[in-house]
Design a protein around this motif. Sequence first.
Motif, short mmCIF file in Angstrom:
data_model
loop_
_atom_site.label_atom_id
_atom_site.label_comp_id
_atom_site.label_asym_id
_atom_site.label_seq_id
_atom_site.Cartn_x
_atom_site.Cartn_y
_atom_site.Cartn_z
N UNK A 116 -50.30 29.42 -8.80
CA UNK A 116 -50.10 28.20 -9.58
C UNK A 116 -50.03 27.04 -8.60
N UNK A 117 -50.59 25.91 -9.00
CA UNK A 117 -50.55 24.77 -8.11
C UNK A 117 -51.00 23.50 -8.80
N UNK A 118 -50.94 22.42 -8.05
CA UNK A 118 -51.34 21.11 -8.54
C UNK A 118 -52.68 20.73 -7.93
N UNK A 119 -53.65 20.46 -8.79
CA UNK A 119 -54.97 20.01 -8.37
C UNK A 119 -55.05 18.52 -8.63
N UNK A 120 -55.48 17.78 -7.62
CA UNK A 120 -55.65 16.35 -7.75
C UNK A 120 -57.11 16.00 -7.56
N UNK B 174 -49.83 27.00 -0.02
CA UNK B 174 -51.24 26.69 0.22
C UNK B 174 -51.47 25.19 0.10
N UNK B 175 -52.17 24.64 1.06
CA UNK B 175 -52.62 23.24 1.05
C UNK B 175 -54.13 23.26 1.26
N UNK B 176 -54.84 22.49 0.46
CA UNK B 176 -56.30 22.49 0.56
C UNK B 176 -56.83 21.11 0.18
N UNK B 177 -57.89 20.67 0.85
CA UNK B 177 -58.57 19.45 0.42
C UNK B 177 -60.06 19.59 0.69
N UNK C 294 -55.71 11.81 -10.73
CA UNK C 294 -55.10 12.67 -11.75
C UNK C 294 -54.68 13.98 -11.10
N UNK C 295 -53.41 14.34 -11.29
CA UNK C 295 -52.88 15.61 -10.80
C UNK C 295 -52.45 16.44 -12.00
N UNK C 296 -52.97 17.66 -12.07
CA UNK C 296 -52.65 18.58 -13.18
C UNK C 296 -52.37 19.96 -12.62
N UNK C 297 -51.50 20.72 -13.31
CA UNK C 297 -51.28 22.10 -12.89
C UNK C 297 -52.50 22.97 -13.24
N UNK C 298 -52.82 23.89 -12.33
CA UNK C 298 -53.91 24.83 -12.57
C UNK C 298 -53.44 26.22 -12.16
N UNK C 299 -54.13 27.22 -12.71
CA UNK C 299 -53.85 28.61 -12.35
C UNK C 299 -55.12 29.22 -11.78
N UNK C 300 -54.97 29.87 -10.65
CA UNK C 300 -56.08 30.58 -10.01
C UNK C 300 -55.71 32.05 -9.90
N UNK C 301 -56.71 32.90 -10.01
CA UNK C 301 -56.53 34.32 -9.76
C UNK C 301 -57.12 34.59 -8.38
N UNK D 87 -61.94 9.65 -1.97
CA UNK D 87 -62.81 10.47 -1.12
C UNK D 87 -62.48 11.96 -1.04
N UNK D 88 -61.27 12.34 -1.49
CA UNK D 88 -60.88 13.76 -1.39
C UNK D 88 -60.29 14.26 -2.69
N UNK D 89 -60.47 15.54 -2.92
CA UNK D 89 -59.70 16.24 -3.95
C UNK D 89 -58.77 17.17 -3.20
N UNK D 90 -57.65 17.53 -3.83
CA UNK D 90 -56.68 18.36 -3.11
C UNK D 90 -55.99 19.35 -4.05
N UNK D 91 -55.46 20.39 -3.43
CA UNK D 91 -54.70 21.42 -4.15
C UNK D 91 -53.47 21.76 -3.32
N UNK D 92 -52.33 21.86 -3.97
CA UNK D 92 -51.08 22.30 -3.35
C UNK D 92 -50.46 23.36 -4.24
#
Length: 180
Positions: A105-109, A53-56, A113-120, A85-90
């Motif tokens: 599981x992925x990296x949110x920027x 998944x790629x998202x911005x 700052x990029x940190x690991x996050x968990x989504x359900x 100007x953008x936030x992103x998730x990979x």
Amino acid sequence: MATATKTVWSVDPTHSEIQFKVKHLVISTVTGYFRQFEGTVETEGEDFETAKIQFSADVTSVDTNMEQRDQHLRSADFFDAEKYPKLSFTSTNVTKTGEDTYKILGDLTIKDVTKPVELKAEYGGSMVDFYGNHKAGFELTGKINRKEFGLSWHAVTEAGGIVVADDVKLAINVQVAKPA
């Protein structure tokens, strides 16, 4: 043995929404949206457990139904939209946890700052629309601490109450479409 073909699904912005909720004064919740965003989900065939998944989202599109607050959120106190100007998730891993549920599981920027996050994620199903487009729907939820991403503006009321809570709840409804 035949291998599944790679499928790239695109987020359909007209049938998706990116929402966040944060406590204000600890007594009520403010809901906000990102109105402009894009993303893709790459799968092997139609197996979402293999998803990449790629998202911005465009942070200047933040909308809390109050322009003054939105301008503050775009400022350097929060998103610093001019500089970032953008936030992103990979995604880094997708695991099927039930018949129609996944852990992503992925990296949110946000900002720099990029940190690991968990989504359900809950899979809503798939269907072919009136125009012959194959669509699939998901509801995603998660929670982040805004201060971990450099969104550290802080204020207290005269009575000592916190103006904005640290925890931000994420609620994402997304419909993706695969090419015909």
